[in-house]
Every structure is written in C-alpha cells, then in structure tokens.
Design a protein around this motif. Sequence first.
Motif, PDB file in Angstrom:
ATOM      1  N   LYS A  95       0.825  -1.219   0.000  1.00  0.00           N
ATOM      2  CA  LYS A  95       0.000   0.000   0.000  1.00  0.00           C
ATOM      3  C   LYS A  95       0.854   1.263   0.000  1.00  0.00           C
ATOM      4  N   THR A  96       1.841   1.305   0.891  1.00  0.00           N
ATOM      5  CA  THR A  96       2.644   2.523   1.005  1.00  0.00           C
ATOM      6  C   THR A  96       3.530   2.706  -0.225  1.00  0.00           C
ATOM      7  N   THR A  97       4.111   1.616  -0.707  1.00  0.00           N
ATOM      8  CA  THR A  97       4.897   1.665  -1.944  1.00  0.00           C
ATOM      9  C   THR A  97       4.034   2.203  -3.087  1.00  0.00           C
ATOM     10  N   LEU A 120       2.111   4.326  13.407  1.00  0.00           N
ATOM     11  CA  LEU A 120       3.102   3.526  12.671  1.00  0.00           C
ATOM     12  C   LEU A 120       3.484   4.236  11.368  1.00  0.00           C
ATOM     13  N   ARG A 121       3.950   5.462  11.518  1.00  0.00           N
ATOM     14  CA  ARG A 121       4.310   6.262  10.358  1.00  0.00           C
ATOM     15  C   ARG A 121       5.388   5.594   9.507  1.00  0.00           C
ATOM     16  N   ASN A 122       5.199   5.507   8.219  1.00  0.00           N
ATOM     17  CA  ASN A 122       6.197   4.902   7.331  1.00  0.00           C
ATOM     18  C   ASN A 122       6.285   5.542   5.956  1.00  0.00           C
ATOM     19  N   LEU A 123       5.223   6.225   5.566  1.00  0.00           N
ATOM     20  CA  LEU A 123       5.229   6.857   4.251  1.00  0.00           C
ATOM     21  C   LEU A 123       6.411   7.834   4.107  1.00  0.00           C
ATOM     22  N   ASP A 124       6.738   8.542   5.206  1.00  0.00           N
ATOM     23  CA  ASP A 124       7.852   9.496   5.168  1.00  0.00           C
ATOM     24  C   ASP A 124       9.156   8.809   4.760  1.00  0.00           C
ATOM     25  N   MET A 131       8.999   7.891   1.050  1.00  0.00           N
ATOM     26  CA  MET A 131       9.129   9.102   0.240  1.00  0.00           C
ATOM     27  C   MET A 131      10.486   9.780   0.456  1.00  0.00           C
ATOM     28  N   GLY A 132      11.252   9.306   1.425  1.00  0.00           N
ATOM     29  CA  GLY A 132      12.577   9.877   1.669  1.00  0.00           C
ATOM     30  C   GLY A 132      12.564  11.250   2.311  1.00  0.00           C
ATOM     31  N   CYS A 133      11.511  11.556   3.098  1.00  0.00           N
ATOM     32  CA  CYS A 133      11.452  12.882   3.726  1.00  0.00           C
ATOM     33  C   CYS A 133      11.388  12.766   5.245  1.00  0.00           C
ATOM     34  N   GLU A 134      11.850  11.637   5.785  1.00  0.00           N
ATOM     35  CA  GLU A 134      11.693  11.380   7.226  1.00  0.00           C
ATOM     36  C   GLU A 134      12.402  12.406   8.113  1.00  0.00           C
ATOM     37  N   ARG A 135      13.437  13.031   7.560  1.00  0.00           N
ATOM     38  CA  ARG A 135      14.175  13.984   8.406  1.00  0.00           C
ATOM     39  C   ARG A 135      13.607  15.395   8.302  1.00  0.00           C
ATOM     40  N   VAL A 156      13.330   6.502  -2.304  1.00  0.00           N
ATOM     41  CA  VAL A 156      12.950   7.056  -3.615  1.00  0.00           C
ATOM     42  C   VAL A 156      11.716   6.285  -4.117  1.00  0.00           C
ATOM     43  N   PRO A 157      10.608   6.979  -4.382  1.00  0.00           N
ATOM     44  CA  PRO A 157       9.453   6.250  -4.914  1.00  0.00           C
ATOM     45  C   PRO A 157       9.873   5.449  -6.148  1.00  0.00           C
TER      46      PRO A 157
END
Lengths: 87, 269
Positions: free
Chosen positions: B16-18, B43-47, B50-54, B225-226
């Motif tokens: 789903k998130t991918t 359970l945040r994981n999309l960040d 998407m490579g924006c976790e920081r 990276v998506p």
Amino acid sequence: MGLLDYFSSQRKKNNASVAKERLQIVIAHERSRRSHAFLPKLQQELLDVIRKYIPIEDDQVKLDIERDGECEVLELNITLPEESARG
Amino acid sequence: MAKIIVVTSGKGGVGKTTTSAAFATGLALRGYKTVVIDFDVGLRNLDLIMGCERRVVYDFINLINHESNLSQTLIRDKRVDNLYVLPASQTRDKDALSQEGVERVLNELKEEGFDYIICDSPAGIEHGAHMALYYADEALIVTNPEVSSVRDSDRILGLLASKSKRAVDGDEPVKEHLLVTRYDPNRVKEGAMLSTDDIVDILGIKLIGAIPESEAVLAASNSGVPVILQEKEDAGQAYTDVVSRYLGEDVPMRFLTPEKKGLFKRLLG
C-alpha cells in the motif's frame, strides 16, 4: 530447467486453480452473509410487532435465508405459545 | 475539483505505502498538484518511503488538533514539483483521527487547489482504515496473488460498498481499481500462482495493472525514492503504466507473461 525442477514444477501445478476454487467458495459465502447483515434487526422488529398481539419468547421467531439455485428464500418461522393456540 | 483516492487492501505488507508513494509521484510528474497522506497513525512509514523522514516537523494529528497549519505541515517533495507529503503522527493514538478533523483537513487541501489527494490506508479494518476510505471518491485495491490477500481485499470492497461516505449518503459508489502487486508471471505460468484473470474473476473489479515482483521495490524503499522514479526498472515502468491508465490512456498491460529469456540467460538461469 533441470530435471528436478521440471518434476517439482509439475507437482506444484494447479495449485493456483485450487486457490481460486477455495476463494470463490469462501468469498461467495462471506458476501451473502454481509448482504444479510440486516437479519438480526429484522428478527427483532418482527418480534416487537408480534408481541403487540401475542406474548412470545425471543426464540419463537426464527429467520433464515437459504439459497436455492439463483433464488434466495427467506424462511420465517413463528412458533405460537400453547395458550394462544387454544384461545 | 480534487479527487480523493484511497490506497487500501485490508492485509498488511502487500504494498500500500509503496503504491501510494509511486502513484502520487506519478500524478505529480504528470503536472497534477498531489498530496499523499499517511493514515497509519502510530506507525508512520510513508515518510521513509518518500525519503522525507528527516523533514517531518508537524503531522496529520497536529493539523487536526489546530496545533499547526497546512503550510507548516505539508512537506514539499524535493525531486518532483507539485508533490506534497502529509505524514502521520508517530506518538499519538489512532483515535486522535477524528472524522470531523479528517474532513476539515481534506476540505482545506481541496481549497488549496490540490488535484489529487491520495490516502495511504493502514492495514486492517479498524478506525484508521475506515477513516482513510470514508471520504474516498475512488479506491486502489492493492492485492497480492495469494489467498489471504484476495479474501481481505473482498472484505475491503464490502466496506467501501457499505461504510464509505458515498455509500452512506447513497451517492454514486466509490470507483474501484484492482492493482495486483508482487506478481510473478513465471509462477503464474507454472500454475503455482493466481493470475490477474483469476483475481479479477473472484473480486469482480477492473484491473488497472500488475506490478511484477522486483528487487527494485526494496532498493527504492532502502533509499527513500518512490519506485516510479526508477524508470529503467520493471516495477517503475509498471507504476508509470498504472498512472497513465488511471488518467484514461489506453496502455496495454505489460509484465503479465514471463520475459522471454535469451539463449545466454537460459543456459545460466
């Protein structure tokens, strides 16, 4: 493809068709249950209406849906108490 | 008018998130202003995908609780124009996702001029999943060619048909698209895996595409990276096709049959 691979792939054959069959059966069953989610409420409302005229217990009204080919049959069974039968 | 699309499946770990990340990125690449929202509160994981976790400062729950505003909370993607991420809260309880709050935020996003709002649903059929699908106009049903995933997808179809706002209000039903992920054409050919046709037969919804099982998906998530940006990879191309089909283009299905191996590959593999 090696000889061993060949035989093991033969053994695996048709697994997918088994999966498909099982899924079709279970999903048809679950869908029909979902579409009959109104049954308990209908049963309660019928009880309430009947009780206006005849005193009956909860388990004296039975509702069932059965599949008969393309048709669905709603079966309603009301057992009357002894006294009202005499009266 | 903004379209709200939920990416949902019932079962966890099917992609789903991918898919949310790839699909949202694909729409933005086509010039549509797109936001992708993580509904998996706690359970945040999309960040990460998407490579924006920081770059997460505020989150969806802050926004719902008026602790931040839209421009403070939305994370603008650094690679693709028109693409924004709305991260989930990691610390809050999923009950913080109030229906009124979700509705208000979605309306704010519409007013902000977004074309597409992608809702990345949590697994399961609990509150978070319900909130993610409630306001949806359309749904991407992510399914693996495997019995438990297909069955759970059918449960979700049942919820869309009975518990979504469109169902409750008696409006036109949520439009459903089937996306089969982790597809292995070789195993399908051997008869060891459900085919896309099988799954379409069972679920009765239209196929929008199949994403082949691919190392590129793991590699993409490893690096944040998506996967749709990996244009040379089969999975990236498959997602690009899905976006085109979603936008109404007639793109033939790919990756449904085994790749023809050359003599060299056949000898080695």
